[in-house]
Design a protein around this motif. Structure first.
Motif, mmCIF file in Angstrom:
data_model
loop_
_atom_site.group_PDB
_atom_site.id
_atom_site.type_symbol
_atom_site.label_atom_id
_atom_site.label_comp_id
_atom_site.label_asym_id
_atom_site.label_seq_id
_atom_site.Cartn_x
_atom_site.Cartn_y
_atom_site.Cartn_z
ATOM 1 N N ARG A 98 30.761 -8.930 -4.111
ATOM 2 C CA ARG A 98 31.263 -7.589 -3.847
ATOM 3 C C ARG A 98 30.152 -6.623 -4.228
ATOM 4 N NH1 ARG A 98 36.515 -6.793 -3.213
ATOM 5 N NH2 ARG A 98 37.956 -8.506 -3.538
ATOM 6 N N PRO A 99 29.900 -5.598 -3.429
ATOM 7 C CA PRO A 99 28.829 -4.645 -3.746
ATOM 8 C C PRO A 99 29.012 -3.987 -5.115
ATOM 9 C CG PRO A 99 29.579 -4.325 -1.503
ATOM 10 C CD PRO A 99 30.515 -5.324 -2.139
ATOM 11 N N GLU A 100 30.248 -3.722 -5.512
ATOM 12 C CA GLU A 100 30.479 -3.049 -6.797
ATOM 13 C C GLU A 100 30.073 -3.902 -7.991
ATOM 14 O OE1 GLU A 100 34.569 -4.489 -5.321
ATOM 15 O OE2 GLU A 100 32.872 -3.455 -4.447
ATOM 16 N N VAL A 101 30.069 -5.217 -7.837
ATOM 17 C CA VAL A 101 29.619 -6.092 -8.928
ATOM 18 C C VAL A 101 28.148 -5.837 -9.203
ATOM 19 C CG1 VAL A 101 29.190 -8.487 -9.592
ATOM 20 C CG2 VAL A 101 31.358 -7.860 -8.518
ATOM 21 N N GLY A 118 18.741 -19.882 -1.876
ATOM 22 C CA GLY A 118 19.903 -19.874 -0.992
ATOM 23 C C GLY A 118 20.566 -18.509 -0.939
ATOM 24 N N LEU A 119 21.856 -18.507 -0.626
ATOM 25 C CA LEU A 119 22.611 -17.267 -0.437
ATOM 26 C C LEU A 119 23.548 -16.987 -1.593
ATOM 27 C CD1 LEU A 119 23.699 -17.744 3.293
ATOM 28 C CD2 LEU A 119 21.932 -16.207 2.420
ATOM 29 N N LEU A 141 31.524 -7.383 1.854
ATOM 30 C CA LEU A 141 30.834 -8.272 0.929
ATOM 31 C C LEU A 141 29.340 -8.152 1.169
ATOM 32 C CD1 LEU A 141 33.106 -11.417 1.241
ATOM 33 C CD2 LEU A 141 33.137 -9.682 -0.549
ATOM 34 N N LEU A 142 28.577 -8.244 0.100
ATOM 35 C CA LEU A 142 27.129 -8.163 0.152
ATOM 36 C C LEU A 142 26.563 -9.583 0.214
ATOM 37 C CD1 LEU A 142 24.642 -6.286 -0.129
ATOM 38 C CD2 LEU A 142 24.857 -6.566 -2.595
ATOM 39 N N ILE A 143 25.635 -9.808 1.129
ATOM 40 C CA ILE A 143 24.998 -11.118 1.277
ATOM 41 C C ILE A 143 23.539 -10.978 0.871
ATOM 42 C CG2 ILE A 143 24.528 -13.044 2.845
ATOM 43 C CD1 ILE A 143 27.519 -12.313 2.654
#
Length: 80
Positions: free
Chosen positions: A60-63, A55-56, A46-48
């Protein structure tokens, strides 16, 4: 199928799935209902992303790859 809680006054695609407590090592547990809804499995990446004022965001990176491709396509179309 899990639905989360709909946020009144927001688009029906926006949901609240609960909270996550940060552990001693900085880890969080994504609520089960959210994991099921978004098909998140052990070992997934997961990409943060973060902004001090906003905020955060966990995604998903593919999104974001898909969004970047759409932006690039729109840029190419407007240059033609």
């Amino acid at each position: 199928m899990p639905q989360g809680k709909h946020i009144l006054g927001r688009a029906p695609t926006r949901r609240v799935f609960g909270t996550a407590k940060v552990g001693d090592r900085g880890q969080i547990v994504i609520p089960k209902e959210a994991r099921e809804f978004f098909h998140i499995r052990p070992g997934d990446t997961l990409l943060i992303l973060g902004s001090e004022s906003q905020g955060l965001v966990v995604s998903r990176p593919e999104v974001l790859d898909r969004v970047a491709q759409e932006i690039l396509q729109n840029t190419e179309d407007s240059e033609s």
